[in-house]
Design a protein around this motif. Structure first.
Motif, PDB file in Angstrom:
ATOM      1  N   ALA A 120       0.776  -1.077  -0.205  1.00 26.94           N
ATOM      2  CA  ALA A 120      -0.190   0.007  -0.001  1.00 26.94           C
ATOM      3  C   ALA A 120       1.033   1.233   0.013  1.00 26.94           C
ATOM      4  O   ALA A 120       0.584   2.267  -0.824  1.00 26.94           O
ATOM      5  CB  ALA A 120      -1.011   0.112   1.264  1.00 26.94           C
ATOM      6  N   GLN A 121       1.958   1.423   0.601  1.00 30.04           N
ATOM      7  CA  GLN A 121       2.791   2.390   1.140  1.00 30.04           C
ATOM      8  C   GLN A 121       3.421   2.991  -0.319  1.00 30.04           C
ATOM      9  O   GLN A 121       3.410   4.037  -0.880  1.00 30.04           O
ATOM     10  CB  GLN A 121       3.589   2.158   2.100  1.00 30.04           C
ATOM     11  N   ALA A 122       4.036   1.711  -1.206  1.00 32.30           N
ATOM     12  CA  ALA A 122       4.766   1.853  -2.352  1.00 32.30           C
ATOM     13  C   ALA A 122       3.681   2.231  -3.303  1.00 32.30           C
ATOM     14  O   ALA A 122       4.201   3.321  -4.232  1.00 32.30           O
ATOM     15  CB  ALA A 122       5.369   0.605  -2.693  1.00 32.30           C
ATOM     16  N   ALA A 123       2.370   1.466  -3.431  1.00 32.98           N
ATOM     17  CA  ALA A 123       1.424   1.997  -4.601  1.00 32.98           C
ATOM     18  C   ALA A 123       1.108   3.377  -4.528  1.00 32.98           C
ATOM     19  O   ALA A 123       0.713   4.123  -5.492  1.00 32.98           O
ATOM     20  CB  ALA A 123       0.378   0.887  -4.538  1.00 32.98           C
ATOM     21  N   ALA A 124       0.892   3.853  -3.166  1.00 27.65           N
ATOM     22  CA  ALA A 124       0.401   5.359  -2.981  1.00 27.65           C
ATOM     23  C   ALA A 124       1.541   6.592  -3.583  1.00 27.65           C
ATOM     24  O   ALA A 124       1.148   7.158  -4.049  1.00 27.65           O
ATOM     25  CB  ALA A 124       0.125   5.374  -1.498  1.00 27.65           C
ATOM     26  N   ALA A 125       2.815   5.782  -3.123  1.00 25.86           N
ATOM     27  CA  ALA A 125       3.900   6.903  -3.438  1.00 25.86           C
ATOM     28  C   ALA A 125       4.055   6.977  -4.912  1.00 25.86           C
ATOM     29  O   ALA A 125       4.348   8.014  -5.664  1.00 25.86           O
ATOM     30  CB  ALA A 125       5.167   6.483  -2.592  1.00 25.86           C
ATOM     31  N   LEU A 126       4.071   5.971  -5.752  1.00 19.97           N
ATOM     32  CA  LEU A 126       4.055   5.468  -7.204  1.00 19.97           C
ATOM     33  C   LEU A 126       3.109   6.372  -7.851  1.00 19.97           C
ATOM     34  O   LEU A 126       3.431   7.113  -8.760  1.00 19.97           O
ATOM     35  CB  LEU A 126       4.375   4.254  -7.643  1.00 19.97           C
TER      36      LEU A 126
END
Length: 532
Positions: A120-126
């Motif tokens: 979730a953290q990576a998907a939101a940042a990307l």
């Protein structure tokens, strides 16, 4: 007919398609008319290891070999012959996920499948960095999450691919991927038909402080559209596929694809302004676009067809499971009365009776959330049936409300495409369990998305047939046709299936239902919050 199929196999003119689904690996052999002549399968299950869903590399190879052995025995039983060579082979698999390898071709961490939601953290940042919706299950989300988590293995990555890409690489030696599957690793630029150069540059800049010895472009598979040569079966690859040793090397292999792409091929929905809806345990719609959307939407994933057209995908976690549970209740009641049970009859009677109910279900609402539903912003599931004292509570409305619920979330996502983005479609094809009872699921879906829905007899052939057709396109396309024209003329031959158009009354009724549904979402959210 049998002798034709036998001579096709013996002449090495059959095409093999293999698809790795989440519960079944399936192989389909097709003839020169692109019709299935033999099949094999292997059942498998994912494992939860250290909190992540995976399939072991051993399970992948055992599953492939067992599936191929099952196909061989089917060929032996039907035609009393052996598969020695083939015109072409195609491999497809569930999309996304994370398979990372070092320079010695060793897998660095267990295969992380599309089911994992630790990103979730990576998907939101990307999504923010790229100004593009990057879902949790995409390969780039998995990679960046591993970087954020400071995982030791990341520095050693030499190659990153999907399940289809991995199997293809191991049987051909080629590090390539079909464009549809590649579009679930990292966004594709429709102009270049390759990974977005701008996004690759942004990603490399983002991770530059880590000082890894690789650049993103260098570790990704080469992107190939349908019809391009993607290598040949090597002697080692032949041995990995057919442990009996009969299959010869040198067979052309088409670009490996994802299950979304093979579903589009199997439903003849690769042309712009067409689409398909798969409705079973979960559901998704794929609409092939004429142009890019005006902006990114969190509930719409952008992928491509196997020949590179942009596709807007609405993916819903829930579809028929809750509906099936209610039908199971009526089965129990019938057994209680001592009446013999025929499930097809129960479904047929209940589904058809639903069509006699009020177009708006008399005010009744159902939330079919066995699991969480990202489109409506719910992290967990809690199936709910909701009514007020004055609603028209009868069996027809009850069943109709549950049928509507099975495609309710799909409607919410597609309303963005049709109402806000003004997308135009000429044909949408439905496939999956919801459409088994003739005419009913079709009529409900037509009302939900206000579009004619076709159902084809062949839609049940599925993704293994779809990837076999892409293999056929590689070697049998003498006229150099586009993929859409090849499918139209050589596979479907003008058969658009049986079409049902929406009625004004059904559309108005579904719209009224969905407004009630949206208004009641806080009730569902509260149920999720307080469930024990």
């Amino acid at each position: 007919m049998k002798s034709d199929a036998k001579s096709t196999i013996e002449a090495g003119k059959a095409v093999l398609g293999i698809e790795f689904g989440s519960t079944r690996i399936k192989a389909v052999l097709i003839d020169q008319e692109n019709k299935p002549i033999a099949q094999g399968s292997h059942t498998w299950e994912n494992q939860l290891v250290d909190g992540l869903w995976t399939y072991s590399v051993e399970a992948i190879w055992y599953g492939l070999q067992d599936c191929y052995a099952d196909l061989r025995s089917n060929v032996k039983e039907l035609y009393d012959t052996e598969i020695e060579t083939l015109a072409a082979i195609g491999v497809s698999a569930m999309m996304h996920g994370y398979m990372a390898f070092n320079g010695k071709e060793e897998i660095l961490v267990p295969f992380r499948t599309w089911r994992n939601t630790n990103t979730a953290q990576a998907a939101a940042a990307l999504s923010e960095l790229f100004v593009y919706n990057i879902p949790l299950r995409w390969s780039i989300s998995h990679l960046y999450q591993a970087i954020l988590d400071n995982e030791e293995h990341v520095k050693d990555i030499d190659y990153l691919t999907t399940l289809a890409g991995f199997v293809h690489w191991q049987i051909t030696g080629q590090k390539v991927l079909g464009i549809g599957d590649a579009s679930g690793m990292l966004p594709i630029d429709p102009a270049t038909k390759n990974y977005s150069a701008g996004m690759i540059a942004k990603f490399d800049n983002l991770i530059a402080p880590k000082g890894y010895g690789w650049k993103l472009q260098d570790i990704l598979p080469k992107v190939l559209p349908a019809g391009e040569n993607a290598g040949f079966l090597t002697p080692e690859g032949a041995g990995k596929l057919d442990v009996s040793g009969h299959l010869k090397a040198g067979i052309p292999v088409c670009p490996p694809e994802g299950d979304a792409g093979t579903g589009m091929v199997a439903t003849n929905a690769v042309k712009q302004r067409t689409g398909n809806v798969s409705a079973g345990t979960s559901s998704f719609s794929m609409i092939v676009l004429e142009k890019e959307l005006s902006k990114p939407y969190e509930m719409i994933d952008m992928v491509t067809t196997p020949d590179g057209s942009l596709v807007a995908m609405v993916h819903c976690n829930n579809c028929t499971s809750d509906l099936n549970a209610w039908v199971g209740l009526f089965k129990e009641y019938q057994e209680l009365l001592g009446i013999p049970v025929d499930m097809d009859e129960i479904y047929g009677k209940l589904y058809n009776h639903a069509l006699t109910g009020n177009a708006d279900c008399g005010g009744l609402i159902s939330y079919n959330y066995i699991s969480g539903e990202p489109v409506t912003g719910l992290a967990d599931g809690r199936p709910l049936f909701v009514r007020s004292a004055n609603d028209k509570f009868n069996l027809a409305n009850f069943m109709r409300a549950h049928l509507y619920a099975s495609v309710g979330v799909l409607k919410i996502g597609n309303d963005i495409l049709f109402k806000e983005e003004k997308i135009k479609v000429d044909r949408i094809t439905g496939h999956g369990g919801l459409f088994k009872t003739k005419g009913v699921g079709q009529r409900v879906l037509a009302a939900a998305i206000n579009s004619p829905i076709s159902v084809m007899e062949t839609a049940g052939e599925g993704g293994a047939w779809g990837i076999a057709l892409l293999g056929s396109y590689l070697v049998n396309n003498e006229k150099k046709q586009s993929l859409a024209d090849f499918l139209d003329e050589n596979v479907f031959d003008g058969d658009a299936g049986i079409e049902i158009s929406p009625t004004a009354e059904d559309v108005a009724g579904f719209n009224a239902y969905i407004e009630n549904y949206k208004a009641g979402l806080p009730v569902e959210a509260a149920a999720v919050e307080y469930k024990k």
